[in-house]
Write a protein that holds these residues in place. Structure first.
Motif, PDB file in Angstrom:
ATOM      1  N   PRO A  79       0.820  -1.214   0.000  1.00  0.00           N
ATOM      2  CA  PRO A  79       0.000   0.000   0.000  1.00  0.00           C
ATOM      3  C   PRO A  79       0.853   1.263   0.000  1.00  0.00           C
ATOM      4  O   PRO A  79       1.958   1.281   0.542  1.00  0.00           O
ATOM      5  CB  PRO A  79      -0.832  -0.117   1.270  1.00  0.00           C
ATOM      6  CG  PRO A  79      -0.165  -1.142   2.109  1.00  0.00           C
ATOM      7  CD  PRO A  79       0.668  -2.001   1.214  1.00  0.00           C
ATOM      8  N   VAL A  80       0.302   2.285  -0.631  1.00  0.00           N
ATOM      9  CA  VAL A  80       0.947   3.597  -0.676  1.00  0.00           C
ATOM     10  C   VAL A  80       0.010   4.622  -0.051  1.00  0.00           C
ATOM     11  O   VAL A  80      -1.189   4.384   0.093  1.00  0.00           O
ATOM     12  CB  VAL A  80       1.293   4.028  -2.122  1.00  0.00           C
ATOM     13  CG1 VAL A  80       2.286   3.070  -2.754  1.00  0.00           C
ATOM     14  CG2 VAL A  80       0.044   4.168  -2.968  1.00  0.00           C
ATOM     15  N   ARG A  81       0.584   5.764   0.297  1.00  0.00           N
ATOM     16  CA  ARG A  81      -0.205   6.902   0.778  1.00  0.00           C
ATOM     17  C   ARG A  81       0.026   8.068  -0.165  1.00  0.00           C
ATOM     18  O   ARG A  81       1.150   8.528  -0.357  1.00  0.00           O
ATOM     19  CB  ARG A  81       0.202   7.300   2.198  1.00  0.00           C
ATOM     20  CG  ARG A  81      -0.564   8.532   2.696  1.00  0.00           C
ATOM     21  CD  ARG A  81      -0.219   8.884   4.115  1.00  0.00           C
ATOM     22  NE  ARG A  81      -0.927   8.002   5.006  1.00  0.00           N
ATOM     23  CZ  ARG A  81      -1.366   8.364   6.223  1.00  0.00           C
ATOM     24  NH1 ARG A  81      -1.140   9.576   6.688  1.00  0.00           N
ATOM     25  NH2 ARG A  81      -2.011   7.499   6.979  1.00  0.00           N
ATOM     26  N   LEU A  82      -1.057   8.540  -0.753  1.00  0.00           N
ATOM     27  CA  LEU A  82      -1.055   9.734  -1.589  1.00  0.00           C
ATOM     28  C   LEU A  82      -1.533  10.902  -0.740  1.00  0.00           C
ATOM     29  O   LEU A  82      -2.576  10.811  -0.097  1.00  0.00           O
ATOM     30  CB  LEU A  82      -2.006   9.540  -2.778  1.00  0.00           C
ATOM     31  CG  LEU A  82      -2.407  10.797  -3.558  1.00  0.00           C
ATOM     32  CD1 LEU A  82      -1.203  11.423  -4.261  1.00  0.00           C
ATOM     33  CD2 LEU A  82      -3.517  10.478  -4.546  1.00  0.00           C
ATOM     34  N   ARG A  84     -15.304   8.664  -5.383  1.00  0.00           N
ATOM     35  CA  ARG A  84     -14.319   8.065  -6.310  1.00  0.00           C
ATOM     36  C   ARG A  84     -13.340   7.173  -5.535  1.00  0.00           C
ATOM     37  O   ARG A  84     -12.992   6.091  -5.987  1.00  0.00           O
ATOM     38  CB  ARG A  84     -13.538   9.144  -7.050  1.00  0.00           C
ATOM     39  CG  ARG A  84     -14.349  10.134  -7.880  1.00  0.00           C
ATOM     40  CD  ARG A  84     -15.139   9.556  -9.042  1.00  0.00           C
ATOM     41  NE  ARG A  84     -16.368   8.905  -8.675  1.00  0.00           N
ATOM     42  CZ  ARG A  84     -17.529   9.521  -8.350  1.00  0.00           C
ATOM     43  NH1 ARG A  84     -17.611  10.826  -8.317  1.00  0.00           N
ATOM     44  NH2 ARG A  84     -18.600   8.818  -8.041  1.00  0.00           N
ATOM     45  N   ALA A  85     -12.879   7.642  -4.376  1.00  0.00           N
ATOM     46  CA  ALA A  85     -11.916   6.867  -3.585  1.00  0.00           C
ATOM     47  C   ALA A  85     -12.513   5.530  -3.158  1.00  0.00           C
ATOM     48  O   ALA A  85     -11.856   4.486  -3.252  1.00  0.00           O
ATOM     49  CB  ALA A  85     -11.461   7.672  -2.372  1.00  0.00           C
ATOM     50  N   THR A 142      -8.775   4.048   1.182  1.00  0.00           N
ATOM     51  CA  THR A 142      -9.188   4.611   2.461  1.00  0.00           C
ATOM     52  C   THR A 142      -8.514   5.964   2.614  1.00  0.00           C
ATOM     53  O   THR A 142      -7.528   6.264   1.934  1.00  0.00           O
ATOM     54  CB  THR A 142      -8.786   3.701   3.639  1.00  0.00           C
ATOM     55  OG1 THR A 142      -7.369   3.556   3.656  1.00  0.00           O
ATOM     56  CG2 THR A 142      -9.449   2.337   3.538  1.00  0.00           C
ATOM     57  N   GLY A 143      -9.055   6.804   3.514  1.00  0.00           N
ATOM     58  CA  GLY A 143      -8.414   8.092   3.756  1.00  0.00           C
ATOM     59  C   GLY A 143      -9.406   9.167   4.124  1.00  0.00           C
ATOM     60  O   GLY A 143     -10.442   8.909   4.728  1.00  0.00           O
ATOM     61  N   GLN A 144      -9.081  10.393   3.697  1.00  0.00           N
ATOM     62  CA  GLN A 144      -9.922  11.536   4.030  1.00  0.00           C
ATOM     63  C   GLN A 144      -9.710  12.678   3.048  1.00  0.00           C
ATOM     64  O   GLN A 144      -8.665  12.774   2.398  1.00  0.00           O
ATOM     65  CB  GLN A 144      -9.625  12.011   5.449  1.00  0.00           C
ATOM     66  CG  GLN A 144      -8.219  12.542   5.635  1.00  0.00           C
ATOM     67  CD  GLN A 144      -7.889  12.812   7.103  1.00  0.00           C
ATOM     68  OE1 GLN A 144      -8.367  12.118   7.988  1.00  0.00           O
ATOM     69  NE2 GLN A 144      -7.079  13.821   7.347  1.00  0.00           N
ATOM     70  N   ALA A 145     -10.719  13.536   2.970  1.00  0.00           N
ATOM     71  CA  ALA A 145     -10.649  14.787   2.216  1.00  0.00           C
ATOM     72  C   ALA A 145     -11.052  15.887   3.187  1.00  0.00           C
ATOM     73  O   ALA A 145     -12.151  15.849   3.751  1.00  0.00           O
ATOM     74  CB  ALA A 145     -11.576  14.753   1.007  1.00  0.00           C
ATOM     75  N   THR A 146     -10.153  16.849   3.400  1.00  0.00           N
ATOM     76  CA  THR A 146     -10.324  17.854   4.446  1.00  0.00           C
ATOM     77  C   THR A 146     -10.201  19.254   3.875  1.00  0.00           C
ATOM     78  O   THR A 146      -9.243  19.547   3.136  1.00  0.00           O
ATOM     79  CB  THR A 146      -9.237  17.660   5.526  1.00  0.00           C
ATOM     80  OG1 THR A 146      -9.254  16.308   5.969  1.00  0.00           O
ATOM     81  CG2 THR A 146      -9.455  18.588   6.699  1.00  0.00           C
ATOM     82  N   ASN A 147     -11.151  20.130   4.229  1.00  0.00           N
ATOM     83  CA  ASN A 147     -11.037  21.537   3.855  1.00  0.00           C
ATOM     84  C   ASN A 147      -9.913  22.183   4.661  1.00  0.00           C
ATOM     85  O   ASN A 147      -9.802  21.956   5.864  1.00  0.00           O
ATOM     86  CB  ASN A 147     -12.332  22.292   4.139  1.00  0.00           C
ATOM     87  CG  ASN A 147     -13.399  22.059   3.096  1.00  0.00           C
ATOM     88  OD1 ASN A 147     -13.128  21.612   1.990  1.00  0.00           O
ATOM     89  ND2 ASN A 147     -14.637  22.358   3.450  1.00  0.00           N
ATOM     90  N   ALA A 148      -9.097  22.986   3.997  1.00  0.00           N
ATOM     91  CA  ALA A 148      -8.067  23.779   4.664  1.00  0.00           C
ATOM     92  C   ALA A 148      -8.556  25.224   4.779  1.00  0.00           C
ATOM     93  O   ALA A 148      -9.383  25.675   3.980  1.00  0.00           O
ATOM     94  CB  ALA A 148      -6.758  23.722   3.867  1.00  0.00           C
ATOM     95  N   VAL A 184     -13.379   9.466   4.682  1.00  0.00           N
ATOM     96  CA  VAL A 184     -14.240  10.452   5.321  1.00  0.00           C
ATOM     97  C   VAL A 184     -14.003  11.847   4.778  1.00  0.00           C
ATOM     98  O   VAL A 184     -12.926  12.175   4.275  1.00  0.00           O
ATOM     99  CB  VAL A 184     -14.064  10.453   6.862  1.00  0.00           C
ATOM    100  CG1 VAL A 184     -14.457   9.118   7.452  1.00  0.00           C
ATOM    101  CG2 VAL A 184     -12.651  10.811   7.250  1.00  0.00           C
ATOM    102  N   GLU A 185     -15.046  12.670   4.913  1.00  0.00           N
ATOM    103  CA  GLU A 185     -14.945  14.099   4.604  1.00  0.00           C
ATOM    104  C   GLU A 185     -14.797  14.830   5.927  1.00  0.00           C
ATOM    105  O   GLU A 185     -15.507  14.532   6.882  1.00  0.00           O
ATOM    106  CB  GLU A 185     -16.227  14.586   3.935  1.00  0.00           C
ATOM    107  CG  GLU A 185     -16.588  13.903   2.656  1.00  0.00           C
ATOM    108  CD  GLU A 185     -18.000  14.246   2.236  1.00  0.00           C
ATOM    109  OE1 GLU A 185     -18.314  15.461   2.166  1.00  0.00           O
ATOM    110  OE2 GLU A 185     -18.773  13.321   2.001  1.00  0.00           O
TER     111      GLU A 185
END
Length: 100
Positions: free
Chosen positions: A12-15, A35-36, A42-48, A98-99
């Protein structure tokens, strides 16, 4: 080759992708999550605070490459101006996508 993986895609890789543009308040994180999950990541999408979205995705390299291509495709909600990515070995720790 049935039962074997000669592509080097088994580990596994981490993007980590910082997405610049009009990507907050337009359904971008939801779209990225969808899409993920379709790709088995697995992972997350986070607003900055500065308007970017930070996407962290873990899984097979081919799936993460595909997600990166989708982020750059011009087919996302909103408008993506730039995606700055980095790669490292997967660390685990995510359940689902997760978002935030």
């Amino acid at each position: 080759m049935a039962g074997g993986d000669i592509s080097g895609d088994a580990d596994p890789v981490r993007l980590s992708a910082w997405v610049h543009g009009l990507v907050q308040g337009v359904g971008f994180r939801w779209w990225t999550r969808s899409r993920a999950l379709e790709l088995g990541l697995t992972g997350q999408a986070t607003n900055a605070a500065d308007g970017r979205v930070h996407v962290i995705a873990e899984g097979r390299r081919a799936a993460a490459d595909r997600l990166l291509a989708l982020l750059r495709s011009g087919e996302t909600p909103g408008r993506v101006d730039l995606v700055v990515e980095s790669w490292e070995p997967g660390r685990g720790g995510f359940t689902g996508f997760v978002e935030r």
